[in-house]
Enzyme design. Structure first.
Site, PDB file in Angstrom:
ATOM      1  N   TYR A 146     -16.304  26.329 -33.094  1.00  0.00           N
ATOM      2  CA  TYR A 146     -16.304  25.172 -32.196  1.00  0.00           C
ATOM      3  C   TYR A 146     -16.064  23.879 -32.972  1.00  0.00           C
ATOM      4  O   TYR A 146     -15.188  23.082 -32.616  1.00  0.00           O
ATOM      5  CB  TYR A 146     -17.626  25.110 -31.430  1.00  0.00           C
ATOM      6  N   LYS A 150     -12.696  21.497 -32.560  1.00  0.00           N
ATOM      7  CA  LYS A 150     -12.826  20.115 -32.073  1.00  0.00           C
ATOM      8  C   LYS A 150     -12.351  19.121 -33.133  1.00  0.00           C
ATOM      9  O   LYS A 150     -11.724  18.106 -32.804  1.00  0.00           O
ATOM     10  CB  LYS A 150     -14.260  19.819 -31.626  1.00  0.00           C
TER      11      LYS A 150
END
Length: 188
Positions: A146, A150
């Site tokens: 994640y 991002k």
């Protein structure tokens, strides 16, 4: 802001931040194309906002490309869809990385490319808003894939801004802190 007469595409529209974005835009006069995986979420969202529903799994990049092409033209694009999987760094699988890269990075790039190509071909200005995360800047336990996706989305957005700006297309990232959406609850 008044969005009357504007068409906005919003991904990840079924839950959490995306659902609120759709409701806010619709309340301010926008015609909203709401993209999400869940037909049930779309049914209730249409009833609440009058949005145009598009059921699409953005992990399937060909389906993502086809969905945005069918939804264009649009004045604005909000790439909000995102997903996570909780795995410690030492156990983070390549399959998890690949899935999160498709949803959190590759799909926003594909959608932004098609959106920008359409705006440029029409000689029209526009705006892309990519919803990222503070996880782009911070190391968060069990969030290797994640955080990486991002951070990559932030970097890609900076390139979009530099390259699309001369065409009158703004590109920005919004990096919220943990929001207690269904995904936030899963992660925290």
């Amino acid at each position: 802001m008044d969005f009357t007469g504007k068409k906005v595409i919003v991904t990840g529209a079924g839950k959490g931040i995306g659902r609120v974005i759709v409701a806010m835009l619709a309340a301010r006069g926008a015609t909203v194309v709401a993209m999400t995986r869940s037909a049930e979420d779309l049914d209730s969202l249409v009833a609440e906002t009058g949005c145009i529903p598009v059921a699409v799994d953005l992990a399937d990049l060909d389906a993502a490309r086809a969905a945005i092409k069918a939804a264009l033209p649009a004045d604005y694009l909000v790439n909000n869809a995102g997903t996570t999987s909780l795995e410690p760094f030492l156990d983070t699988s390549i399959e998890t990385i690949d899935h999160l890269m498709n949803v959190n990075l590759k799909a926003p790039i594909v959608l932004a490319q098609e959106y920008a190509r359409d705006r440029i071909a029409r000689g029209q200005k526009g705006a892309i808003v990519n919803i990222s995360s503070m996880a782009a800047f911070l190391g968060v336990p069990d969030h290797t894939a994640y955080c990486a996706t991002k951070g990559a989305l932030d970097a890609a957005t900076r390139v979009m801004a530099v390259e699309l700006g001369p065409h009158g297309i703004r590109a920005n990232c919004v990096n919220p802190v943990v929001t207690m959406t269904p995904m936030g609850i899963k992660a925290w």
